[in-house]
Design a protein around this motif. Structure first.
Motif, PDB file in Angstrom:
ATOM      1  N   PRO A  50     -30.462 -11.357   3.688  1.00 11.56           N
ATOM      2  CA  PRO A  50     -31.242 -12.555   3.170  1.00 11.56           C
ATOM      3  C   PRO A  50     -32.627 -12.659   4.117  1.00 11.56           C
ATOM      4  CG  PRO A  50     -28.911 -13.411   3.443  1.00 11.56           C
ATOM      5  CD  PRO A  50     -28.987 -11.992   3.982  1.00 11.56           C
ATOM      6  N   VAL A  51     -32.546 -12.414   5.157  1.00  9.67           N
ATOM      7  CA  VAL A  51     -33.608 -12.661   6.297  1.00  9.67           C
ATOM      8  C   VAL A  51     -34.540 -11.367   5.990  1.00  9.67           C
ATOM      9  CG1 VAL A  51     -34.389 -12.851   8.706  1.00  9.67           C
ATOM     10  CG2 VAL A  51     -32.003 -13.736   8.099  1.00  9.67           C
ATOM     11  N   VAL A  52     -33.947 -10.218   5.807  1.00  2.00           N
ATOM     12  CA  VAL A  52     -34.915  -9.132   5.468  1.00  2.00           C
ATOM     13  C   VAL A  52     -35.729  -9.544   4.249  1.00  2.00           C
ATOM     14  CG1 VAL A  52     -34.975  -6.763   5.074  1.00  2.00           C
ATOM     15  CG2 VAL A  52     -33.666  -7.412   6.719  1.00  2.00           C
ATOM     16  N   LEU A  53     -34.959 -10.067   3.186  1.00  2.00           N
ATOM     17  CA  LEU A  53     -35.657 -10.373   1.884  1.00  2.00           C
ATOM     18  C   LEU A  53     -36.673 -11.281   1.909  1.00  2.00           C
ATOM     19  CD1 LEU A  53     -32.623  -9.390  -0.411  1.00  2.00           C
ATOM     20  CD2 LEU A  53     -34.422  -8.063   0.061  1.00  2.00           C
ATOM     21  N   GLY A  54     -36.039 -12.432   2.822  1.00  2.00           N
ATOM     22  CA  GLY A  54     -36.847 -13.453   2.831  1.00  2.00           C
ATOM     23  C   GLY A  54     -38.271 -13.228   3.501  1.00  2.00           C
ATOM     24  N   THR A  55     -38.218 -12.539   4.624  1.00  2.00           N
ATOM     25  CA  THR A  55     -39.631 -12.183   5.371  1.00  2.00           C
ATOM     26  C   THR A  55     -40.314 -11.210   4.455  1.00  2.00           C
ATOM     27  OG1 THR A  55     -38.315 -12.259   7.375  1.00  2.00           O
ATOM     28  CG2 THR A  55     -40.265 -10.887   7.222  1.00  2.00           C
ATOM     29  N   ALA A  56     -39.777 -10.463   3.763  1.00  2.00           N
ATOM     30  CA  ALA A  56     -40.403  -9.401   2.758  1.00  2.00           C
ATOM     31  C   ALA A  56     -41.249 -10.253   1.685  1.00  2.00           C
ATOM     32  CB  ALA A  56     -39.575  -8.276   2.198  1.00  2.00           C
ATOM     33  N   VAL A  57     -40.313 -10.884   0.897  1.00  2.00           N
ATOM     34  CA  VAL A  57     -40.984 -11.649  -0.289  1.00  2.00           C
ATOM     35  C   VAL A  57     -42.133 -12.788   0.472  1.00  2.00           C
ATOM     36  CG1 VAL A  57     -39.215 -11.271  -1.742  1.00  2.00           C
ATOM     37  CG2 VAL A  57     -39.133 -13.372  -0.419  1.00  2.00           C
ATOM     38  N   GLY A  58     -42.007 -13.325   1.610  1.00  2.00           N
ATOM     39  CA  GLY A  58     -42.920 -14.107   2.263  1.00  2.00           C
ATOM     40  C   GLY A  58     -44.041 -13.338   2.422  1.00  2.00           C
ATOM     41  N   PHE A  59     -44.083 -12.162   2.819  1.00  2.00           N
ATOM     42  CA  PHE A  59     -45.229 -10.896   2.982  1.00  2.00           C
ATOM     43  C   PHE A  59     -46.080 -10.911   1.882  1.00  2.00           C
ATOM     44  CE2 PHE A  59     -46.651  -6.700   2.731  1.00  2.00           C
ATOM     45  CZ  PHE A  59     -47.921  -6.903   3.551  1.00  2.00           C
ATOM     46  N   VAL A  60     -45.216 -10.513   0.651  1.00  2.00           N
ATOM     47  CA  VAL A  60     -46.088 -10.220  -0.604  1.00  2.00           C
ATOM     48  C   VAL A  60     -46.688 -11.282  -1.199  1.00  2.00           C
ATOM     49  CG1 VAL A  60     -44.898  -7.925  -0.903  1.00  2.00           C
ATOM     50  CG2 VAL A  60     -43.727 -10.284  -1.838  1.00  2.00           C
ATOM     51  N   ASP A  61     -45.979 -12.532  -0.932  1.00  2.00           N
ATOM     52  CA  ASP A  61     -46.499 -13.730  -1.596  1.00  2.00           C
ATOM     53  C   ASP A  61     -47.266 -14.615  -0.754  1.00  2.00           C
ATOM     54  OD1 ASP A  61     -45.273 -13.236  -3.897  1.00  2.00           O
ATOM     55  OD2 ASP A  61     -43.448 -14.106  -3.532  1.00  2.00           O
TER      56      ASP A  61
END
Length: 331
Positions: A50-61
């Motif tokens: 969840p932290v990896v995905l949350g950080t990744a979507v934070g970046f793209v958005d």
């Protein structure tokens, strides 16, 4: 099979350590390997993904120009991400030790056929296991407070408190909801929605559609891992009076639902593939998920179901890492 007197009595025990006598079947003291086993390392992917995905979507958005490294370097994003990872891992380990303690003092682990538990097998005193669990909950709280201080999002203290309370009452207290078919709800909410969306929000102060898609994927992976674990223990949990969702539904329906849980993240992945072509590489994690599905649906042996659990956990990790990387390298 008739239920023993102990089996019918023990589920009603309080989780109060003052009332929990040490098991009488102690043969040896817990070693470092036993304590590491008690942390249940194969489940820690539920905290990492969840932290990896949350950080990744934070970046793209985020709307921040530049590469992923530049994003992490801005506004303390790297520090917040690392603290979020600490919260997730400490909370997961705390839950695992808490479950060991609570199941042990209730006598639920008496019928286990899997690896021995610290409390149930008499390897450690119940109070010691409880102290370790509370220590990890405390570490999660400290990391969470650090996030609040950095972001000034003080209302997150309530979210963190709710997560710790929910973690304890999963198997602790007089009426644990994990004994009443609600475990999957807990892991979906806290290891899916809260973990992913919380990570994204603490970095960019907004929640996006991509964030929701990633949160749903992480949540269903967590449900799949928990479900296949409980399928393995259906007979033992039924004897001990532990009404997991798998016990309530029965083996056949539970196995079908496990397969649904395991495949739904790949449905959510379609959202990312439509927006970012490279994220399609995440489907390679099916090389782990499909064997897990086959074993989980067809196997009757506990050891094979443990393999399905491990493959499900590794599939979630590969899914999260590959999706995170492909999002991070978007032009």
């Amino acid at each position: 099979m008739a239920r023993s007197k102990n089996a019918t009595h023990r589920p009603g025990r309080s989780g109060n350590p003052a009332k929990a006598a040490a098991p009488t079947n102690t043969r040896r003291r817990a070693t470092a390997r036993d304590w590491i086993g008690g942390a249940r390392l194969r489940t820690l992917t539920l905290g990492v993904v969840p932290v990896v995905l949350g950080t990744a979507v934070g970046f793209v958005d985020s709307g921040i120009s530049g590469d992923f490294g530049a994003y992490l370097a801005q506004d303390g994003h790297l520090a917040v991400a690392l603290l979020a990872l600490a919260v997730a891992l400490f909370l997961q380990i705390g839950v695992n030790y808490s479950n060991d303690y609570s199941d042990g003092v209730r006598g639920t682990d008496e019928f286990r056929v899997g690896p021995a538990r610290l409390t149930g097998a008499g390897l450690a005193k119940p109070r010691t296991v409880l102290t370790v669990a509370l220590t990890f909950f405390g570490l999660a709280a400290v990391a969470g407070i650090a996030i609040v201080v950095l972001t000034q999002l003080w209302w997150l203290l309530l979210v963190g408190a709710a997560a710790i309370v929910a973690a304890w009452f999963y198997t602790g207290g007089k009426k644990p909801y994990g004994y009443n078919a609600l475990g999957e709800v807990f892991v979906f909410v806290f290891f899916g929605l809260v973990a992913v969306l919380g990570t994204q929000y603490t970095q960019i102060q907004q929640v996006t559609t991509s964030g929701w898609a990633a949160a749903v994927a992480a949540g269903f992976f967590a449900c799949a891992v928990l479900m296949v674990n409980n399928i393995r223990d259906i007979d033992e949990d039924r004897l001990a009076g532990k009404r997991t969702l798998a016990v309530v539904l029965g083996s056949g329906v539970a196995r079908t639902l496990y397969g649904v849980f395991l495949m739904l993240p790949y449905v959510a992945l379609l959202w990312f593939v439509l927006l970012y072509f490279r994220t399609g590489f995440t489907y390679f994690s099916l090389l782990l998920a499909l064997p897990a599905l086959l074993i989980g649906v067809t196997s009757k042996k506990p050891r094979e179901l443990i393999t399905a659990l491990q493959l499900s956990s590794f599939a979630s990790l590969v899914y999260g890492v590959v999706l995170g990387i492909t999002l991070a390298v978007q032009p």
